[in-house]
Motif scaffolding. Structure first.
Motif, PDB file in Angstrom:
ATOM      1  N   ASP A   1       2.677  13.690  -1.212  1.00  0.00           N
ATOM      2  CA  ASP A   1       1.997  13.498  -2.499  1.00  0.00           C
ATOM      3  C   ASP A   1       0.700  12.727  -2.331  1.00  0.00           C
ATOM      4  O   ASP A   1      -0.266  12.952  -3.064  1.00  0.00           O
ATOM      5  CB  ASP A   1       2.894  12.739  -3.481  1.00  0.00           C
ATOM      6  CG  ASP A   1       4.071  13.544  -3.981  1.00  0.00           C
ATOM      7  OD1 ASP A   1       4.079  14.781  -3.808  1.00  0.00           O
ATOM      8  OD2 ASP A   1       5.000  12.917  -4.545  1.00  0.00           O
ATOM      9  N   GLU A   2       0.692  11.798  -1.380  1.00  0.00           N
ATOM     10  CA  GLU A   2      -0.482  10.957  -1.147  1.00  0.00           C
ATOM     11  C   GLU A   2      -1.461  11.605  -0.165  1.00  0.00           C
ATOM     12  O   GLU A   2      -2.478  11.007   0.179  1.00  0.00           O
ATOM     13  CB  GLU A   2      -0.032   9.590  -0.634  1.00  0.00           C
ATOM     14  CG  GLU A   2       0.775   8.818  -1.661  1.00  0.00           C
ATOM     15  CD  GLU A   2       1.412   7.546  -1.125  1.00  0.00           C
ATOM     16  OE1 GLU A   2       1.249   7.251   0.074  1.00  0.00           O
ATOM     17  OE2 GLU A   2       2.071   6.860  -1.918  1.00  0.00           O
ATOM     18  N   GLY A   3      -1.141  12.822   0.294  1.00  0.00           N
ATOM     19  CA  GLY A   3      -2.023  13.514   1.215  1.00  0.00           C
ATOM     20  C   GLY A   3      -1.875  13.089   2.662  1.00  0.00           C
ATOM     21  O   GLY A   3      -2.661  13.493   3.510  1.00  0.00           O
TER      22      GLY A   3
ATOM     23  N   ALA B   1       5.616   3.785  -6.064  1.00  0.00           N
ATOM     24  CA  ALA B   1       6.051   2.519  -5.468  1.00  0.00           C
ATOM     25  C   ALA B   1       7.539   2.278  -5.721  1.00  0.00           C
ATOM     26  O   ALA B   1       8.283   1.915  -4.799  1.00  0.00           O
ATOM     27  CB  ALA B   1       5.222   1.360  -6.010  1.00  0.00           C
ATOM     28  N   ASP B   2       7.972   2.475  -6.953  1.00  0.00           N
ATOM     29  CA  ASP B   2       9.386   2.266  -7.262  1.00  0.00           C
ATOM     30  C   ASP B   2      10.263   3.363  -6.663  1.00  0.00           C
ATOM     31  O   ASP B   2      11.397   3.115  -6.258  1.00  0.00           O
ATOM     32  CB  ASP B   2       9.606   2.166  -8.773  1.00  0.00           C
ATOM     33  CG  ASP B   2       9.140   0.822  -9.337  1.00  0.00           C
ATOM     34  OD1 ASP B   2       9.018  -0.146  -8.554  1.00  0.00           O
ATOM     35  OD2 ASP B   2       8.909   0.742 -10.552  1.00  0.00           O
TER      36      ASP B   2
ATOM     37  N   GLY C   1      12.834  12.305   0.655  1.00  0.00           N
ATOM     38  CA  GLY C   1      12.115  11.696  -0.468  1.00  0.00           C
ATOM     39  C   GLY C   1      10.905  10.909  -0.003  1.00  0.00           C
ATOM     40  O   GLY C   1       9.822  11.011  -0.593  1.00  0.00           O
ATOM     41  N   LEU C   2      11.071  10.147   1.072  1.00  0.00           N
ATOM     42  CA  LEU C   2       9.935   9.400   1.611  1.00  0.00           C
ATOM     43  C   LEU C   2       8.858  10.354   2.122  1.00  0.00           C
ATOM     44  O   LEU C   2       7.660  10.105   1.949  1.00  0.00           O
ATOM     45  CB  LEU C   2      10.401   8.459   2.732  1.00  0.00           C
ATOM     46  CG  LEU C   2      11.237   7.261   2.287  1.00  0.00           C
ATOM     47  CD1 LEU C   2      11.758   6.497   3.496  1.00  0.00           C
ATOM     48  CD2 LEU C   2      10.438   6.341   1.368  1.00  0.00           C
TER      49      LEU C   2
ATOM     50  N   LEU D   1      20.561   5.731  -6.598  1.00  0.00           N
ATOM     51  CA  LEU D   1      19.258   5.380  -6.034  1.00  0.00           C
ATOM     52  C   LEU D   1      18.432   6.634  -5.727  1.00  0.00           C
ATOM     53  O   LEU D   1      17.235   6.673  -5.997  1.00  0.00           O
ATOM     54  CB  LEU D   1      19.438   4.549  -4.758  1.00  0.00           C
ATOM     55  CG  LEU D   1      19.928   3.121  -4.940  1.00  0.00           C
ATOM     56  CD1 LEU D   1      20.324   2.517  -3.603  1.00  0.00           C
ATOM     57  CD2 LEU D   1      18.852   2.283  -5.617  1.00  0.00           C
ATOM     58  N   LEU D   2      19.088   7.639  -5.187  1.00  0.00           N
ATOM     59  CA  LEU D   2      18.381   8.882  -4.868  1.00  0.00           C
ATOM     60  C   LEU D   2      17.913   9.593  -6.138  1.00  0.00           C
ATOM     61  O   LEU D   2      16.768  10.056  -6.213  1.00  0.00           O
ATOM     62  CB  LEU D   2      19.277   9.801  -4.044  1.00  0.00           C
ATOM     63  CG  LEU D   2      19.610   9.299  -2.636  1.00  0.00           C
ATOM     64  CD1 LEU D   2      20.676  10.176  -2.003  1.00  0.00           C
ATOM     65  CD2 LEU D   2      18.367   9.229  -1.774  1.00  0.00           C
ATOM     66  N   ALA D   3      18.788   9.672  -7.130  1.00  0.00           N
ATOM     67  CA  ALA D   3      18.422  10.326  -8.391  1.00  0.00           C
ATOM     68  C   ALA D   3      17.278   9.585  -9.071  1.00  0.00           C
ATOM     69  O   ALA D   3      16.321  10.202  -9.564  1.00  0.00           O
ATOM     70  CB  ALA D   3      19.633  10.403  -9.316  1.00  0.00           C
ATOM     71  N   GLN D   4      17.362   8.278  -9.078  1.00  0.00           N
ATOM     72  CA  GLN D   4      16.305   7.486  -9.699  1.00  0.00           C
ATOM     73  C   GLN D   4      15.004   7.626  -8.911  1.00  0.00           C
ATOM     74  O   GLN D   4      13.927   7.713  -9.497  1.00  0.00           O
ATOM     75  CB  GLN D   4      16.726   6.020  -9.791  1.00  0.00           C
ATOM     76  CG  GLN D   4      15.772   5.192 -10.622  1.00  0.00           C
ATOM     77  CD  GLN D   4      16.279   3.789 -10.848  1.00  0.00           C
ATOM     78  OE1 GLN D   4      17.140   3.301 -10.128  1.00  0.00           O
ATOM     79  NE2 GLN D   4      15.731   3.130 -11.844  1.00  0.00           N
ATOM     80  N   GLY D   5      15.107   7.670  -7.581  1.00  0.00           N
ATOM     81  CA  GLY D   5      13.915   7.869  -6.762  1.00  0.00           C
ATOM     82  C   GLY D   5      13.227   9.179  -7.077  1.00  0.00           C
ATOM     83  O   GLY D   5      11.997   9.241  -7.210  1.00  0.00           O
ATOM     84  N   ARG D   6      14.004  10.246  -7.215  1.00  0.00           N
ATOM     85  CA  ARG D   6      13.424  11.553  -7.563  1.00  0.00           C
ATOM     86  C   ARG D   6      12.743  11.507  -8.927  1.00  0.00           C
ATOM     87  O   ARG D   6      11.631  12.020  -9.105  1.00  0.00           O
ATOM     88  CB  ARG D   6      14.498  12.635  -7.538  1.00  0.00           C
ATOM     89  CG  ARG D   6      14.897  13.049  -6.132  1.00  0.00           C
ATOM     90  CD  ARG D   6      15.816  14.262  -6.133  1.00  0.00           C
ATOM     91  NE  ARG D   6      17.146  13.974  -6.642  1.00  0.00           N
ATOM     92  CZ  ARG D   6      18.159  13.541  -5.900  1.00  0.00           C
ATOM     93  NH1 ARG D   6      18.004  13.338  -4.613  1.00  0.00           N
ATOM     94  NH2 ARG D   6      19.333  13.308  -6.441  1.00  0.00           N
TER      95      ARG D   6
END
Length: 75
Positions: free
Chosen positions: A48-50, A19-20, A41-42, A5-10
């Protein structure tokens, strides 16, 4: 699997699929509350969104969680 899950999130974050990526980090946190990597990660997604204030809160939470002893590592 938490590592997947962490690898895919990155990977999703790097591809711009925030979103994913967020969903993967949140799933990792369900499996392991206080997961430092998922919390970072969050925070990265927020940055990223400022939304730097929210990102800072996530990073501070990750720092606090990194200082929490892991009972599974204690003998």
């Amino acid at each position: 699997n938490q590592a997947a899950l962490l690898a895919q999130g990155r990977l999703l974050r790097l591809r711009g699929d925030r979103a994913d990526a967020k969903a993967n980090y949140e799933k990792a946190l369900i499996l392991t509350p206080n997961n430092v990597d998922a919390t970072i990660g969050l925070g990265m997604l927020q940055a990223d969104e400022g939304n730097f204030e929210a990102a800072q809160k996530q990073f501070e939470l990750a720092l606090a969680n990194s200082k929490t002893p892991n009972p599974s590592l204690q003998l």
